[in-house]
Design a protein around this motif. Structure first.
Motif, PDB file in Angstrom:
ATOM      1  N   ILE A  17       0.853  -1.187   0.000  1.00 48.36           N
ATOM      2  CA  ILE A  17       0.000   0.000   0.000  1.00 48.36           C
ATOM      3  C   ILE A  17       0.887   1.235   0.000  1.00 48.36           C
ATOM      4  O   ILE A  17       1.808   1.350   0.806  1.00 48.36           O
ATOM      5  CB  ILE A  17      -0.937  -0.002   1.221  1.00 48.36           C
ATOM      6  N   THR A  18       0.613   2.166  -0.922  1.00 53.24           N
ATOM      7  CA  THR A  18       1.390   3.405  -0.990  1.00 53.24           C
ATOM      8  C   THR A  18       0.610   4.600  -0.466  1.00 53.24           C
ATOM      9  O   THR A  18       1.205   5.559   0.013  1.00 53.24           O
ATOM     10  CB  THR A  18       1.850   3.703  -2.426  1.00 53.24           C
ATOM     11  N   ALA A  19      -0.735   4.562  -0.559  1.00 50.84           N
ATOM     12  CA  ALA A  19      -1.534   5.694  -0.092  1.00 50.84           C
ATOM     13  C   ALA A  19      -2.976   5.276   0.150  1.00 50.84           C
ATOM     14  O   ALA A  19      -3.494   4.389  -0.520  1.00 50.84           O
ATOM     15  CB  ALA A  19      -1.499   6.822  -1.115  1.00 50.84           C
ATOM     16  N   VAL A  20      -3.596   5.935   1.121  1.00 51.07           N
ATOM     17  CA  VAL A  20      -5.033   5.819   1.361  1.00 51.07           C
ATOM     18  C   VAL A  20      -5.569   7.231   1.167  1.00 51.07           C
ATOM     19  O   VAL A  20      -5.330   8.112   1.981  1.00 51.07           O
ATOM     20  CB  VAL A  20      -5.346   5.296   2.771  1.00 51.07           C
ATOM     21  N   LYS A  21      -6.266   7.445   0.049  1.00 54.58           N
ATOM     22  CA  LYS A  21      -6.651   8.786  -0.361  1.00 54.58           C
ATOM     23  C   LYS A  21      -8.099   9.115  -0.031  1.00 54.58           C
ATOM     24  O   LYS A  21      -8.895   9.436  -0.921  1.00 54.58           O
ATOM     25  CB  LYS A  21      -6.387   8.964  -1.853  1.00 54.58           C
ATOM     26  N   GLU A  68     -14.759   1.273  -1.302  1.00 48.63           N
ATOM     27  CA  GLU A  68     -13.667   1.507  -0.356  1.00 48.63           C
ATOM     28  C   GLU A  68     -12.319   1.259  -1.027  1.00 48.63           C
ATOM     29  O   GLU A  68     -11.360   1.998  -0.809  1.00 48.63           O
ATOM     30  CB  GLU A  68     -13.813   0.603   0.866  1.00 48.63           C
ATOM     31  N   ALA A  69     -12.241   0.230  -1.853  1.00 49.61           N
ATOM     32  CA  ALA A  69     -10.995  -0.127  -2.531  1.00 49.61           C
ATOM     33  C   ALA A  69     -10.552   0.941  -3.522  1.00 49.61           C
ATOM     34  O   ALA A  69      -9.372   1.037  -3.847  1.00 49.61           O
ATOM     35  CB  ALA A  69     -11.155  -1.476  -3.237  1.00 49.61           C
ATOM     36  N   ASP A  70     -11.481   1.787  -3.977  1.00 53.78           N
ATOM     37  CA  ASP A  70     -11.142   2.855  -4.918  1.00 53.78           C
ATOM     38  C   ASP A  70     -10.205   3.899  -4.317  1.00 53.78           C
ATOM     39  O   ASP A  70      -9.561   4.644  -5.050  1.00 53.78           O
ATOM     40  CB  ASP A  70     -12.409   3.569  -5.402  1.00 53.78           C
ATOM     41  N   TYR A  71     -10.123   3.975  -3.008  1.00 57.43           N
ATOM     42  CA  TYR A  71      -9.305   4.988  -2.346  1.00 57.43           C
ATOM     43  C   TYR A  71      -7.912   4.493  -1.967  1.00 57.43           C
ATOM     44  O   TYR A  71      -7.117   5.250  -1.435  1.00 57.43           O
ATOM     45  CB  TYR A  71      -9.993   5.486  -1.077  1.00 57.43           C
ATOM     46  N   ILE A  72      -7.614   3.229  -2.239  1.00 52.35           N
ATOM     47  CA  ILE A  72      -6.352   2.631  -1.786  1.00 52.35           C
ATOM     48  C   ILE A  72      -5.444   2.395  -2.974  1.00 52.35           C
ATOM     49  O   ILE A  72      -5.785   1.642  -3.887  1.00 52.35           O
ATOM     50  CB  ILE A  72      -6.630   1.319  -1.037  1.00 52.35           C
ATOM     51  N   GLU A  73      -4.267   3.031  -2.950  1.00 51.35           N
ATOM     52  CA  GLU A  73      -3.273   2.842  -4.009  1.00 51.35           C
ATOM     53  C   GLU A  73      -2.254   1.800  -3.572  1.00 51.35           C
ATOM     54  O   GLU A  73      -1.813   1.807  -2.430  1.00 51.35           O
ATOM     55  CB  GLU A  73      -2.550   4.153  -4.324  1.00 51.35           C
ATOM     56  N   VAL A  74      -1.889   0.917  -4.508  1.00 56.56           N
ATOM     57  CA  VAL A  74      -0.977  -0.181  -4.209  1.00 56.56           C
ATOM     58  C   VAL A  74       0.122  -0.224  -5.259  1.00 56.56           C
ATOM     59  O   VAL A  74      -0.151  -0.109  -6.459  1.00 56.56           O
ATOM     60  CB  VAL A  74      -1.732  -1.537  -4.194  1.00 56.56           C
ATOM     61  N   GLU A  75       1.353  -0.405  -4.800  1.00 53.84           N
ATOM     62  CA  GLU A  75       2.481  -0.622  -5.705  1.00 53.84           C
ATOM     63  C   GLU A  75       2.609  -2.126  -5.906  1.00 53.84           C
ATOM     64  O   GLU A  75       2.830  -2.872  -4.961  1.00 53.84           O
ATOM     65  CB  GLU A  75       3.767  -0.061  -5.101  1.00 53.84           C
ATOM     66  N   ILE A  76       2.459  -2.572  -7.151  1.00 46.59           N
ATOM     67  CA  ILE A  76       2.481  -3.992  -7.485  1.00 46.59           C
ATOM     68  C   ILE A  76       3.888  -4.561  -7.314  1.00 46.59           C
ATOM     69  O   ILE A  76       4.861  -3.946  -7.715  1.00 46.59           O
ATOM     70  CB  ILE A  76       2.015  -4.216  -8.934  1.00 46.59           C
ATOM     71  N   ALA A  77       3.947  -5.763  -6.741  1.00 43.30           N
ATOM     72  CA  ALA A  77       5.261  -6.422  -6.520  1.00 43.30           C
ATOM     73  C   ALA A  77       5.745  -7.050  -7.809  1.00 43.30           C
ATOM     74  O   ALA A  77       5.002  -7.452  -8.650  1.00 43.30           O
ATOM     75  CB  ALA A  77       5.123  -7.483  -5.447  1.00 43.30           C
TER      76      ALA A  77
END
Length: 77
Positions: A17-21, A68-77
């Motif tokens: 997770i990189t950000a919760v916007k 809810e998932a629309d607000y969470i940014e993730v950096e893919i491994a």
């Protein structure tokens, strides 16, 4: 590494997770569940209509609505 929204991730895909916007009550609730920047997650699966999504986080499983998932940014491994 690419950054995507949690909603766009596929089953068995992992990332950090990189950000919760989102702020306010929803932002607080998401963070209270342990969904904070720097945390590793894996997509476990989705319901038949793709909502909600099940994620593995800190050894446990959580489900999140796509809204809810629309607000969470993730950096893919």
């Amino acid at each position: 590494m690419p950054t995507v929204l949690l909603r766009e991730m596929q089953k068995d895909q992992s990332g950090t997770i990189t950000a919760v916007k989102v702020g306010g009550e929803l932002g607080r609730r998401i963070r209270d569940m342990g969904i904070v920047p720097g945390t590793r997650i894996t997509i476990m699966g989705r319901a038949p209509l793709y909502d909600p999504v099940a994620i593995r986080i800190m050894g446990g499983t959580l489900t999140l609505r796509n809204t809810e998932a629309d607000y969470i940014e993730v950096e893919i491994a």
